[in-house]
Design a protein around this motif. Structure first.
Motif, PDB file in Angstrom:
ATOM      1  N   GLY A 142       0.760  -1.252  -0.145  1.00 54.06           N
ATOM      2  CA  GLY A 142      -0.025  -0.072   0.112  1.00 54.06           C
ATOM      3  C   GLY A 142       0.710   1.259  -0.067  1.00 54.06           C
ATOM      4  N   SER A 171       0.289   5.510  -1.590  1.00 49.74           N
ATOM      5  CA  SER A 171      -0.717   6.398  -1.189  1.00 49.74           C
ATOM      6  C   SER A 171      -0.839   6.753   0.361  1.00 49.74           C
ATOM      7  CB  SER A 171      -2.116   6.106  -1.504  1.00 49.74           C
ATOM      8  OG  SER A 171      -3.093   7.014  -1.025  1.00 49.74           O
ATOM      9  N   ARG A 202      -0.997  -1.900  -5.894  1.00 46.39           N
ATOM     10  CA  ARG A 202      -1.828  -2.382  -6.952  1.00 46.39           C
ATOM     11  C   ARG A 202      -1.683  -1.129  -8.141  1.00 46.39           C
ATOM     12  NH1 ARG A 202      -8.092  -3.280  -5.103  1.00 46.39           N
ATOM     13  NH2 ARG A 202      -8.250  -1.029  -4.383  1.00 46.39           N
ATOM     14  N   ASN A 253       0.576  -2.915   5.071  1.00 44.30           N
ATOM     15  CA  ASN A 253      -0.501  -1.871   5.173  1.00 44.30           C
ATOM     16  C   ASN A 253      -1.522  -1.679   4.094  1.00 44.30           C
ATOM     17  OD1 ASN A 253      -0.881   0.968   6.046  1.00 44.30           O
ATOM     18  ND2 ASN A 253      -0.085   1.038   3.850  1.00 44.30           N
ATOM     19  N   GLY A 282      -4.909  -1.897   2.189  1.00 45.96           N
ATOM     20  CA  GLY A 282      -6.213  -2.244   2.777  1.00 45.96           C
ATOM     21  C   GLY A 282      -7.200  -1.398   2.091  1.00 45.96           C
ATOM     22  N   ILE A 291      -8.488  -8.867   0.350  1.00 42.65           N
ATOM     23  CA  ILE A 291      -7.183  -7.633   0.593  1.00 42.65           C
ATOM     24  C   ILE A 291      -7.017  -7.497   2.000  1.00 42.65           C
ATOM     25  CG2 ILE A 291      -6.724  -5.481  -0.011  1.00 42.65           C
ATOM     26  CD1 ILE A 291      -8.860  -5.461  -2.350  1.00 42.65           C
ATOM     27  N   SER A 349      -6.378  -1.366  13.230  1.00 39.14           N
ATOM     28  CA  SER A 349      -7.275   0.058  13.162  1.00 39.14           C
ATOM     29  C   SER A 349      -7.811   0.173  14.540  1.00 39.14           C
ATOM     30  CB  SER A 349      -8.437  -0.042  12.084  1.00 39.14           C
ATOM     31  OG  SER A 349      -9.337   0.849  12.265  1.00 39.14           O
ATOM     32  N   THR A 379      -6.687  10.460   4.243  1.00 41.51           N
ATOM     33  CA  THR A 379      -5.820   9.847   3.221  1.00 41.51           C
ATOM     34  C   THR A 379      -6.730   9.649   2.045  1.00 41.51           C
ATOM     35  OG1 THR A 379      -6.473   7.667   4.064  1.00 41.51           O
ATOM     36  CG2 THR A 379      -4.254   8.514   4.819  1.00 41.51           C
ATOM     37  N   MET A 412     -10.014   7.590   3.524  1.00 39.12           N
ATOM     38  CA  MET A 412     -11.094   8.527   4.126  1.00 39.12           C
ATOM     39  C   MET A 412     -11.647   9.395   3.115  1.00 39.12           C
ATOM     40  SD  MET A 412     -10.966  11.339   6.871  1.00 39.12           S
ATOM     41  CE  MET A 412     -10.299  10.205   8.430  1.00 39.12           C
TER      42      MET A 412
HETATM   43  P1  NAD Z   1      -5.160   4.900   0.933  1.00 37.19           P
HETATM   44  O1  NAD Z   1      -6.313   4.452   0.389  1.00 37.19           O
HETATM   45  O2  NAD Z   1      -4.669   6.168   0.984  1.00 37.19           O
HETATM   46  O3  NAD Z   1      -4.000   3.813   0.792  1.00 37.19           O
HETATM   47  C1  NAD Z   1      -3.966   2.524   0.557  1.00 37.19           C
HETATM   48  C2  NAD Z   1      -3.214   1.913  -0.549  1.00 37.19           C
HETATM   49  O4  NAD Z   1      -3.271   0.481  -0.509  1.00 37.19           O
HETATM   50  C3  NAD Z   1      -3.525   2.635  -1.939  1.00 37.19           C
HETATM   51  O5  NAD Z   1      -2.479   3.135  -2.314  1.00 37.19           O
HETATM   52  C4  NAD Z   1      -3.894   1.315  -2.480  1.00 37.19           C
HETATM   53  O6  NAD Z   1      -3.803   1.504  -4.069  1.00 37.19           O
HETATM   54  C5  NAD Z   1      -3.125   0.289  -2.162  1.00 37.19           C
HETATM   55  N1  NAD Z   1      -4.049  -1.179  -2.194  1.00 37.19           N
HETATM   56  C6  NAD Z   1      -5.355  -1.248  -1.941  1.00 37.19           C
HETATM   57  N2  NAD Z   1      -5.651  -2.510  -2.023  1.00 37.19           N
HETATM   58  C7  NAD Z   1      -4.562  -3.182  -2.649  1.00 37.19           C
HETATM   59  C8  NAD Z   1      -4.128  -4.510  -3.082  1.00 37.19           C
HETATM   60  N3  NAD Z   1      -5.006  -5.342  -3.268  1.00 37.19           N
HETATM   61  N4  NAD Z   1      -3.080  -4.702  -3.295  1.00 37.19           N
HETATM   62  C9  NAD Z   1      -1.981  -3.831  -3.283  1.00 37.19           C
HETATM   63  N5  NAD Z   1      -2.191  -2.693  -2.990  1.00 37.19           N
HETATM   64  C10 NAD Z   1      -3.425  -2.164  -2.619  1.00 37.19           C
HETATM   65  O7  NAD Z   1      -5.597   4.452   2.484  1.00 37.19           O
HETATM   66  P2  NAD Z   1      -4.690   4.677   3.789  1.00 37.19           P
HETATM   67  O8  NAD Z   1      -5.375   5.208   4.855  1.00 37.19           O
HETATM   68  O9  NAD Z   1      -3.344   5.054   3.803  1.00 37.19           O
HETATM   69  O10 NAD Z   1      -4.699   2.871   4.366  1.00 37.19           O
HETATM   70  C11 NAD Z   1      -3.693   2.355   4.748  1.00 37.19           C
HETATM   71  C12 NAD Z   1      -3.996   1.168   5.909  1.00 37.19           C
HETATM   72  O11 NAD Z   1      -4.481   1.969   6.906  1.00 37.19           O
HETATM   73  C13 NAD Z   1      -5.306   0.254   5.497  1.00 37.19           C
HETATM   74  O12 NAD Z   1      -5.132  -0.879   5.838  1.00 37.19           O
HETATM   75  C14 NAD Z   1      -6.398   1.173   6.071  1.00 37.19           C
HETATM   76  O13 NAD Z   1      -7.318  -0.026   6.470  1.00 37.19           O
HETATM   77  C15 NAD Z   1      -5.695   1.523   7.555  1.00 37.19           C
HETATM   78  N6  NAD Z   1      -6.114   2.503   8.312  1.00 37.19           N
HETATM   79  C16 NAD Z   1      -6.665   3.781   7.838  1.00 37.19           C
HETATM   80  C17 NAD Z   1      -7.418   4.625   8.557  1.00 37.19           C
HETATM   81  C18 NAD Z   1      -7.664   6.074   8.158  1.00 37.19           C
HETATM   82  O14 NAD Z   1      -8.519   6.698   8.687  1.00 37.19           O
HETATM   83  N7  NAD Z   1      -7.411   6.588   6.919  1.00 37.19           N
HETATM   84  C19 NAD Z   1      -7.505   4.376   9.879  1.00 37.19           C
HETATM   85  C20 NAD Z   1      -7.299   3.074  10.318  1.00 37.19           C
HETATM   86  C21 NAD Z   1      -6.687   1.883   9.552  1.00 37.19           C
END
Ligand code: NAD
Length: 258
Positions: free
Chosen positions: A14, A17, A39, A91, A93, A115, A144, A192, A195
């Motif tokens: 991940g 982003s 991805r 990471n 998700g 995923i 989370s 992010t 969100m």
């Molecule tokens: P984001 O959407 O900005 O980044 C997620 C990244 O994962 C993206 O670049 C996406 O292309 C990649 N991705 C998604 N599915 C994929 C796959 N099957 N294979 C490879 N890459 C893949 O979101 P984020 O907030 O940075 O999320 C990162 C992690 O943090 C996640 O696991 C999310 O559940 C967790 N999280 C986020 C928050 C929040 O508030 N943003 C809170 C708690 C947990």
């Protein structure tokens, strides 16, 4: 912090982003070779641009973490970069649509689990194999605040993040005697791509208010930043956390304590 990960190779999923991109930057600033899996090729290119000024080596690999064929193939390439992976950050998700438990489409349920849960397990499987051969390593999974709490209309996501915690803790005790530490970081609300996607149906004017409302749910009355999560991941991945395994570090402005 500079140089703390000099000579180390770090793999981040991940990485294209949000939290994964910021953590890639933090590891690069600390001297690591960073292998970023995502991805999204576009996302990895953006990460590559952000990391360029650090002078650190960044190796982007496009793969779907939930795919049983593409994960081993990506790890074969990753292992060839320096011959080892010292630290891994699982990471990647996705979120789910706002839907009551009984109304979630089976296809969406399967996608979130594939995923968020199978993806973490597939990566851990590859990482543990490598780390056993090289004599140890550190793994951090992104859980989370919803690994510890519930949230209406988010059953699939909440179930998947509870599962990440179970995976982390169980694998941690199985490999603790093999010098492999496995921990989780549990972010609160972080602005992010994820969100933004959750708020995609809210109009522009409502979006700021929605973000503020989410921030206000935290005892600190604000959202966190990707950098605040990255710093926790670097701590868990470092020698400073040498006696820490099976832990879930909440970085959520106090939410877990509610
Ligand atoms: P984001 O959407 O900005 O980044 C997620 C990244 O994962 C993206 O670049 C996406 O292309 C990649 N991705 C998604 N599915 C994929 C796959 N099957 N294979 C490879 N890459 C893949 O979101 P984020 O907030 O940075 O999320 C990162 C992690 O943090 C996640 O696991 C999310 O559940 C967790 N999280 C986020 C928050 C929040 O508030 N943003 C809170 C708690 C947990």
């Amino acid at each position: 912090m500079t140089g703390r990960f000099e000579g180390k190779t770090v793999l981040i999923t991940g990485a294209g982003s949000g939290i994964g991109q910021e953590t890639s930057l933090a590891f690069a600033e600390a001297g690591a070779v960073v292998i970023g899996i995502d991805r999204s090729g576009e996302g990895l290119s953006a990460t590559s641009v952000r990391l360029a000024s650090t002078g650190a080596r960044f190796v982007p690999l496009i793969a779907d973490v939930g795919d049983e064929t593409s994960v081993p193939a990506a790890f074969e390439q990753a292992a060839a970069v320096t011959g080892r992976i010292d630290c891994a950050f699982n990471n990647a998700g996705i979120t789910q649509s706002s839907t009551l438990a009984a109304d979630i489409a089976h296809e969406e349920w399967e996608r979130v689990m594939r995923i968020n849960v199978t993806g973490v397990w597939l990566c851990m499987r590859a990482e543990i194999g490598l780390m056993l051969r090289q004599g140890g390593g550190s793994i951090v999974n992104t859980a989370s605040f919803l690994s510890l709490h519930s949230m209406a209309m988010q059953t699939a996501y909440v179930a998947s993040k509870h599962a990440v915690l179970g995976l982390t803790r169980n694998a941690a005790i199985e490999y603790a005697a093999n010098e492999i530490r496995i921990n989780a970081v549990a972010p609160g609300g972080i602005p992010t791509g994820m969100m933004a996607q959750s708020l995609a149906d809210v109009d522009e004017a409502g979006r700021d208010a929605a973000r503020k409302a989410i921030g206000d749910m935290h005892p600190m009355k604000r959202l966190g930043t990707p950098r605040e999560i990255a710093q926790a991941v670097l701590f868990l991945s470092s020698g400073d956390a040498a006696f820490v395994t099976g832990a879930c570090l909440s970085v959520d402005g106090g939410w877990a304590a509610l």
